[in-house]
Motif scaffolding. Sequence first.
Motif, PDB file in Angstrom:
ATOM      1  N   VAL A 120       8.546  -5.399   3.554  1.00  0.00           N
ATOM      2  CA  VAL A 120       8.176  -3.984   3.616  1.00  0.00           C
ATOM      3  C   VAL A 120       6.852  -3.838   2.889  1.00  0.00           C
ATOM      4  O   VAL A 120       6.685  -4.343   1.779  1.00  0.00           O
ATOM      5  CB  VAL A 120       9.242  -3.078   2.958  1.00  0.00           C
ATOM      6  N   GLY A 121       5.918  -3.147   3.537  1.00  0.00           N
ATOM      7  CA  GLY A 121       4.611  -2.961   2.922  1.00  0.00           C
ATOM      8  C   GLY A 121       3.698  -2.149   3.812  1.00  0.00           C
ATOM      9  O   GLY A 121       4.142  -1.235   4.515  1.00  0.00           O
ATOM     10  N   TYR A 122       2.431  -2.533   3.808  1.00  0.00           N
ATOM     11  CA  TYR A 122       1.423  -1.842   4.598  1.00  0.00           C
ATOM     12  C   TYR A 122       0.800  -2.843   5.555  1.00  0.00           C
ATOM     13  O   TYR A 122       0.450  -3.954   5.148  1.00  0.00           O
ATOM     14  CB  TYR A 122       0.337  -1.239   3.690  1.00  0.00           C
ATOM     15  N   GLY A 123       0.664  -2.458   6.820  1.00  0.00           N
ATOM     16  CA  GLY A 123       0.016  -3.297   7.819  1.00  0.00           C
ATOM     17  C   GLY A 123      -1.364  -2.748   8.130  1.00  0.00           C
ATOM     18  O   GLY A 123      -1.495  -1.638   8.649  1.00  0.00           O
ATOM     19  N   PHE A 124      -2.397  -3.513   7.785  1.00  0.00           N
ATOM     20  CA  PHE A 124      -3.780  -3.127   8.095  1.00  0.00           C
ATOM     21  C   PHE A 124      -4.097  -3.576   9.515  1.00  0.00           C
ATOM     22  O   PHE A 124      -3.830  -4.725   9.875  1.00  0.00           O
ATOM     23  CB  PHE A 124      -4.759  -3.788   7.121  1.00  0.00           C
ATOM     24  N   LEU A 125      -4.665  -2.694  10.317  1.00  0.00           N
ATOM     25  CA  LEU A 125      -4.984  -3.027  11.703  1.00  0.00           C
ATOM     26  C   LEU A 125      -6.426  -3.509  11.815  1.00  0.00           C
ATOM     27  O   LEU A 125      -7.321  -2.961  11.178  1.00  0.00           O
ATOM     28  CB  LEU A 125      -4.775  -1.814  12.615  1.00  0.00           C
ATOM     29  N   ALA A 126      -6.624  -4.531  12.622  1.00  0.00           N
ATOM     30  CA  ALA A 126      -7.950  -5.099  12.861  1.00  0.00           C
ATOM     31  C   ALA A 126      -8.328  -4.892  14.321  1.00  0.00           C
ATOM     32  O   ALA A 126      -7.509  -5.107  15.224  1.00  0.00           O
ATOM     33  CB  ALA A 126      -7.952  -6.589  12.533  1.00  0.00           C
ATOM     34  N   ASN A 127      -9.555  -4.462  14.546  1.00  0.00           N
ATOM     35  CA  ASN A 127     -10.121  -4.258  15.885  1.00  0.00           C
ATOM     36  C   ASN A 127      -9.448  -3.128  16.664  1.00  0.00           C
ATOM     37  O   ASN A 127      -9.311  -3.195  17.877  1.00  0.00           O
ATOM     38  CB  ASN A 127     -10.110  -5.555  16.702  1.00  0.00           C
ATOM     39  N   ILE A 128      -8.994  -2.104  15.943  1.00  0.00           N
ATOM     40  CA  ILE A 128      -8.476  -0.888  16.570  1.00  0.00           C
ATOM     41  C   ILE A 128      -9.239   0.283  15.971  1.00  0.00           C
ATOM     42  O   ILE A 128      -9.226   0.480  14.758  1.00  0.00           O
ATOM     43  CB  ILE A 128      -6.964  -0.714  16.340  1.00  0.00           C
ATOM     44  N   ASP A 129      -9.929   1.027  16.826  1.00  0.00           N
ATOM     45  CA  ASP A 129     -10.726   2.163  16.361  1.00  0.00           C
ATOM     46  C   ASP A 129      -9.831   3.326  15.936  1.00  0.00           C
ATOM     47  O   ASP A 129      -8.766   3.552  16.505  1.00  0.00           O
ATOM     48  CB  ASP A 129     -11.666   2.642  17.474  1.00  0.00           C
ATOM     49  N   ASP A 130     -10.283   4.060  14.933  1.00  0.00           N
ATOM     50  CA  ASP A 130      -9.628   5.276  14.457  1.00  0.00           C
ATOM     51  C   ASP A 130      -8.181   5.070  14.008  1.00  0.00           C
ATOM     52  O   ASP A 130      -7.345   5.952  14.152  1.00  0.00           O
ATOM     53  CB  ASP A 130      -9.668   6.376  15.533  1.00  0.00           C
TER      54      ASP A 130
END
Length: 170
Positions: free
Chosen positions: A111-121
């Motif tokens: 459980v945590g935070y998922g940072f997205l790569a190559n997705i705008d906005d």
Amino acid sequence: MKKIFLVVALLGLSPLFAQDDDVELTPDNSWLKVGLTGGIPVGDANDVSSFALGADIRGQYLFNPNIAIGLASGYTHYFGKDDFEDFGVIPAAGFFRYYFTPDGLFFGADVGYGFLANIDDNAGGLYVNPQIGYHNRDWNFYAYYQNTFAENDVNIQNVGVGVTYNIRFN
């Protein structure tokens, strides 16, 4: 709101893992887990991606023969289909595992935070990754469901299998 829920949940669970004694890291109670995952996108991700391939790294501390906690990260790469570009998820998570026996069945969850790569906005969101699998002293083989509840009502999900190798601390 999801970020606030995550912080409250993690702070609320922290007393469960507090210990009065000094923690001594040994090859029997702590190690790195390094491995690979492969999955099939489901939900929103299935519309834009055909396959997910990832790298997994974890630092684990075993409280007793059955209960472990740690930190998890890595990278899951989603291969775009049709006219969609590839994208990825970089988790920063804590994890819990329950081992039924020294060799055999386990279950756990990140459980945590998922940072997205190559997705705008869209920066990312709440990341969950429940798992069930088999383990021995050196290897873990497991099935998982990974979901990042991202901003703008986007859920990045996949189901798959993974394998990790345990590197013991000396």
